[in-house]
Scaffold this motif. Structure first.
Motif, PDB file in Angstrom:
ATOM      1  N   ARG A  82      61.146  49.204  -7.846  1.00 52.01           N
ATOM      2  CA  ARG A  82      61.181  50.238  -6.801  1.00 52.01           C
ATOM      3  C   ARG A  82      59.769  50.727  -6.481  1.00 52.01           C
ATOM      4  O   ARG A  82      59.415  50.935  -5.319  1.00 52.01           O
ATOM      5  CB  ARG A  82      62.052  51.407  -7.249  1.00 52.01           C
ATOM      6  N   MET A  83      58.950  50.896  -7.519  1.00 53.61           N
ATOM      7  CA  MET A  83      57.594  51.349  -7.295  1.00 53.61           C
ATOM      8  C   MET A  83      56.808  50.298  -6.503  1.00 53.61           C
ATOM      9  O   MET A  83      56.069  50.621  -5.579  1.00 53.61           O
ATOM     10  CB  MET A  83      56.885  51.617  -8.632  1.00 53.61           C
ATOM     11  N   GLY A  84      57.017  49.013  -6.861  1.00 51.45           N
ATOM     12  CA  GLY A  84      56.339  47.946  -6.115  1.00 51.45           C
ATOM     13  C   GLY A  84      56.769  47.918  -4.660  1.00 51.45           C
ATOM     14  O   GLY A  84      55.927  47.752  -3.762  1.00 51.45           O
ATOM     15  N   ARG A  85      58.044  48.082  -4.393  1.00 52.97           N
ATOM     16  CA  ARG A  85      58.524  48.108  -2.997  1.00 52.97           C
ATOM     17  C   ARG A  85      57.899  49.270  -2.241  1.00 52.97           C
ATOM     18  O   ARG A  85      57.625  49.175  -1.050  1.00 52.97           O
ATOM     19  CB  ARG A  85      60.044  48.208  -2.959  1.00 52.97           C
ATOM     20  N   GLY A  86      57.674  50.378  -2.934  1.00 50.41           N
ATOM     21  CA  GLY A  86      57.040  51.534  -2.306  1.00 50.41           C
ATOM     22  C   GLY A  86      55.640  51.217  -1.819  1.00 50.41           C
ATOM     23  O   GLY A  86      55.170  51.775  -0.828  1.00 50.41           O
ATOM     24  N   PHE A  87      54.954  50.308  -2.500  1.00 47.19           N
ATOM     25  CA  PHE A  87      53.610  49.889  -2.101  1.00 47.19           C
ATOM     26  C   PHE A  87      53.633  48.609  -1.280  1.00 47.19           C
ATOM     27  O   PHE A  87      52.587  48.051  -0.971  1.00 47.19           O
ATOM     28  CB  PHE A  87      52.721  49.702  -3.339  1.00 47.19           C
ATOM     29  N   GLY A  88      54.842  48.104  -0.993  1.00 45.82           N
ATOM     30  CA  GLY A  88      54.961  46.902  -0.181  1.00 45.82           C
ATOM     31  C   GLY A  88      54.766  45.620  -0.967  1.00 45.82           C
ATOM     32  O   GLY A  88      54.459  44.581  -0.387  1.00 45.82           O
ATOM     33  N   VAL A  89      54.942  45.658  -2.271  1.00 44.93           N
ATOM     34  CA  VAL A  89      54.755  44.482  -3.118  1.00 44.93           C
ATOM     35  C   VAL A  89      56.094  44.153  -3.792  1.00 44.93           C
ATOM     36  O   VAL A  89      56.758  45.029  -4.340  1.00 44.93           O
ATOM     37  CB  VAL A  89      53.689  44.758  -4.209  1.00 44.93           C
ATOM     38  N   ASP A  90      56.478  42.871  -3.764  1.00 43.38           N
ATOM     39  CA  ASP A  90      57.714  42.445  -4.416  1.00 43.38           C
ATOM     40  C   ASP A  90      57.392  42.038  -5.846  1.00 43.38           C
ATOM     41  O   ASP A  90      56.755  41.022  -6.094  1.00 43.38           O
ATOM     42  CB  ASP A  90      58.336  41.277  -3.650  1.00 43.38           C
TER      43      ASP A  90
END
Length: 98
Positions: A82-90
């Motif tokens: 979820r944190m990665g998606r928040g920064f646009g990273v999968d």
């Protein structure tokens, strides 16, 4: 079904047994009594009781597995995803243990 009240009652909408005064509503209680008596008769047979118990146990196990708490590792991985998606990273491919 042979009573005058039943004969003169409206049919009602298909599947609507809750509307009082319809033929379906008149039969609902009677049908429920027959189902209860039928189940009691079936449950007299030890083989049927055993089969019903097994199916019930399998269902309870499936519900327990579905509702079981997740491991700390999986909860942490989901938080990082979820944190990665928040920064646009999968990060999904990096965090799976395969």
């Amino acid at each position: 079904m042979a009573t005058r009240a039943y004969q003169s009652a409206p049919d009602g909408e298909p599947g609507d047994h809750a509307t009082k005064g319809t033929k379906q509503a008149m039969l609902t209680g009677t049908a429920a009594k027959y189902r209860e008596m039928g189940l009691k008769l079936l449950m007299r047979d030890p083989n049927v009781r055993q089969a019903m118990f097994q199916v019930s146990a399998k269902g309870r196990a499936a519900v327990a597995a579905r509702n079981a708490p997740k491991s700390d590792q999986r909860v942490g991985a989901e938080a990082l995803e979820r944190m990665g998606r928040g920064f646009g990273v999968d990060l999904g491919g990096l965090l799976t243990a395969e």
